[in-house]
Write an enzyme that holds these catalytic residues in place. Structure first.
Site, PDB file in Angstrom:
ATOM      1  N   TYR A  33       4.230  -5.543   9.378  1.00  0.00           N
ATOM      2  CA  TYR A  33       4.881  -4.905   8.226  1.00  0.00           C
ATOM      3  C   TYR A  33       4.406  -3.467   8.072  1.00  0.00           C
ATOM      4  CZ  TYR A  33       0.607  -5.208   5.397  1.00  0.00           C
ATOM      5  OH  TYR A  33      -0.665  -5.043   4.908  1.00  0.00           O
ATOM      6  N   LYS A 147      -1.031  -4.297  12.124  1.00  0.00           N
ATOM      7  CA  LYS A 147      -0.664  -4.493  10.707  1.00  0.00           C
ATOM      8  C   LYS A 147       0.151  -5.781  10.589  1.00  0.00           C
ATOM      9  CE  LYS A 147       0.638  -1.734   6.680  1.00  0.00           C
ATOM     10  NZ  LYS A 147      -0.512  -2.032   5.846  1.00  0.00           N
ATOM     11  N   GLU A 180     -13.540  -2.047   6.136  1.00  0.00           N
ATOM     12  CA  GLU A 180     -12.532  -1.374   5.302  1.00  0.00           C
ATOM     13  C   GLU A 180     -12.255  -2.249   4.084  1.00  0.00           C
ATOM     14  OE1 GLU A 180      -8.651  -1.210   7.266  1.00  0.00           O
ATOM     15  OE2 GLU A 180      -9.101  -3.084   8.293  1.00  0.00           O
ATOM     16  N   LEU A 205      -7.669  -1.035  10.350  1.00  0.00           N
ATOM     17  CA  LEU A 205      -6.324  -0.487  10.469  1.00  0.00           C
ATOM     18  C   LEU A 205      -6.405   1.036  10.528  1.00  0.00           C
ATOM     19  CD1 LEU A 205      -3.316  -1.466  10.303  1.00  0.00           C
ATOM     20  CD2 LEU A 205      -3.379  -0.646   7.951  1.00  0.00           C
TER      21      LEU A 205
HETATM   22  N1  PLP Z   1      -6.628  -1.061   5.586  1.00  0.00           N
HETATM   23  C1  PLP Z   1      -5.885  -2.158   5.327  1.00  0.00           C
HETATM   24  C2  PLP Z   1      -6.441  -3.500   5.680  1.00  0.00           C
HETATM   25  C3  PLP Z   1      -4.625  -2.037   4.739  1.00  0.00           C
HETATM   26  O1  PLP Z   1      -3.885  -3.140   4.492  1.00  0.00           O
HETATM   27  C4  PLP Z   1      -4.141  -0.746   4.397  1.00  0.00           C
HETATM   28  C5  PLP Z   1      -2.833  -0.566   3.777  1.00  0.00           C
HETATM   29  O2  PLP Z   1      -2.129  -1.483   3.480  1.00  0.00           O
HETATM   30  C6  PLP Z   1      -4.957   0.364   4.666  1.00  0.00           C
HETATM   31  C7  PLP Z   1      -6.176   0.166   5.281  1.00  0.00           C
HETATM   32  C8  PLP Z   1      -4.494   1.745   4.326  1.00  0.00           C
HETATM   33  O3  PLP Z   1      -3.483   2.138   5.225  1.00  0.00           O
HETATM   34  P1  PLP Z   1      -2.389   3.226   4.840  1.00  0.00           P
HETATM   35  O4  PLP Z   1      -3.159   4.498   4.556  1.00  0.00           O
HETATM   36  O5  PLP Z   1      -1.557   3.337   6.060  1.00  0.00           O
HETATM   37  O6  PLP Z   1      -1.652   2.729   3.650  1.00  0.00           O
END
Ligand code: PLP
Length: 285
Positions: A33, A147, A180, A205
Site C-alpha cells: 500500500y 510497505k 522506527e 521503511l
Molecule cells: N515507517 C513506517 C513503519 C510507516 O508505516 C511509515 C508510514 O506509513 C513511515 C515509516 C513513514 O513513511 P512516509 O514518510 O513515507 O510516510
C-alpha cells in the site's frame, strides 16, 4: 459530499465498496500500500511514493495493477469525487482473488483499491508541546522495507503506545537500537548537535519524508548522521522527532516517560519542520 472509493475499475459509494472474501490481501495480507498527503488538491511527492509502490510490488512479485499514469488519473479522480483539498489518499494492491492456497495462484489479477479522506489541521498542542513515544520490542518480520499491508506488529505497537498514554511507539531491535515508529521514522538530535536517523536497510521503511528531509539537509548547515541509535541514547537526546506523510514532522518531547532535553520543542526540530513545510507549500501552489 458522500465518500467514494475506487475498487478494481469502479468508483463506488464508500459504504458499499467491497472486495471478495478470497482476496489474498484479506486472507494472507498478500499486498502492499501507499499513503500520499494531499494539499490544496495536489498530491505531495507523488513520484517517490509511486517509485516505492512499484518497488514493494516487485519485491513481492505482484504484477502492477496499471501504469503509473493510469494510477495518477485514478487518484486525481478520487480526489475530485471526494472533494479533497487537504487530506490523505490511500491505495493498496494485492495479489488478487484466488482459492485459498499459500503458493502464488497460477492465474490472478492484481486487485487495486483506493480511498481518500479529509484531514484536519494538526492539533496545535502537538506542534507546540510535542508528543510522547514509548519503546516496544520490534517483533516484525525481517522485510520492513516492503510497505506490506501486514501491519499486525505495528497495530500492537501503536495500541501499546495508546495504552501507555503516548502518541507513537518506537520499535527496538534485539540489540537495543531503535528501528522506527509504527507508522513513522524516528530521529534524534544528540547533545553534540548531530541529527541522527537509522540508515536504510531491510529493517525500516524508506520513508518519503525521511528521504525528503535528508535531501533538504544536503546543504550541510546541519550535521546529519545516518546510524543506529540506542534507547539509552534516545533517552539522553537533546531533541527528537518523527516523520511521516500524514503529519510530516512532529516533535517528540517524551520518551518512555523521560523528558527529551528540557522537555520543550527544540530549535533544530522547529527549523527542520519549517523547511519541510516550505517544501510542501512549494509543491501545493
Ligand atoms: N515507517 C513506517 C513503519 C510507516 O508505516 C511509515 C508510514 O506509513 C513511515 C515509516 C513513514 O513513511 P512516509 O514518510 O513515507 O510516510
Amino acid at each position: 459530499m458522500p465518500r467514494t472509493a475506487y475498487v478494481n475499475g469502479r468508483y463506488l459509494p464508500h459504504g458499499a465498496a467491497r472486495v471478495h472474501v478470497e482476496d489474498r490481501g484479506y486472507q494472507f495480507a498478500d499486498g502492499v500500500y501507499e499513503v500520499i498527503h494531499v494539499r490544496r488538491g495536489r498530491l505531495i511527492d507523488a513520484a517517490p511514493h509511486c517509485d516505492r509502490f512499484e518497488r514493494s510490488l516487485k519485491a513481492l512479485r505482484i504484477a502492477e495493477p496499471m501504469s503509473r499514469a493510469a494510477l495518477r488519473l485514478v487518484l486525481d479522480e478520487l480526489l475530485t469525487r471526494n472533494g479533497i483539498a487537504n487530506g490523505l489518499v490511500y491505495f493498496q494492491a494485492t495479489r488478487g482473488v484466488a482459492p485459498r492456497e499459500h503458493r502464488f495462484p497460477t492465474v490472478s489479477r492484481t486487485s487495486l483499491v483506493a480511498t481518500a479522506k479529509h484531514l484536519k489541521a494538526l492539533p496545535p498542542e502537538q506542534l507546540e508541546n510535542g508528543v510522547a513515544v514509548v519503546t516496544v520490542p520490534d517483533i516484525r518480520w525481517r522485510r520492513s522495507d516492503i510497505k506490506s499491508v501486514s501491519l499486525l506488529a505495528n497495530v500492537l505497537g501503536k495500541q501499546a503506545a495508546v495504552e501507555r498514554g503516548a502518541f507513537e511507539a518506537w520499535q527496538v531491535d534485539a540489540r537495543g537500537f531503535v528501528t522506527e515508529g509504527t507508522s513513522t521514522n524516528a530521529w534524534i538530535v544528540t547533545a553534540a548537535g548531530e541529527v541522527v536517523t537509522r540508515p536504510l536497510n531491510t529493517d525500516i521503511l524508506a520513508g518519503i519524508v525521511r528521504g525528503l528531509l535528508l535531501g533538504l539537509l544536503e546543504d550541510r548547515s546541519t550535521r546529519l548522521v545516518e546510524r543506529s541509535f540506542s534507547v539509552a541514547e534516545a533517552h539522553g537526546a537533546r531533541e527528537a522527532f518523527i516523520t511521516s506523510s500524514s503529519s510530516f514532522l512532529l516533535p517528540v518531547t517524551w520518551i518512555d516517560g523521560i523528558a527529551v532535553g528540557d522537555g520543550r520543542v527544540g530549535p533544530v526540530t522547529r527549523e527542520l519542520r519549517r523547511r519541510i513545510m516550505a517544501h510542501v507549500e512549494s509543491q501545493s501552489t
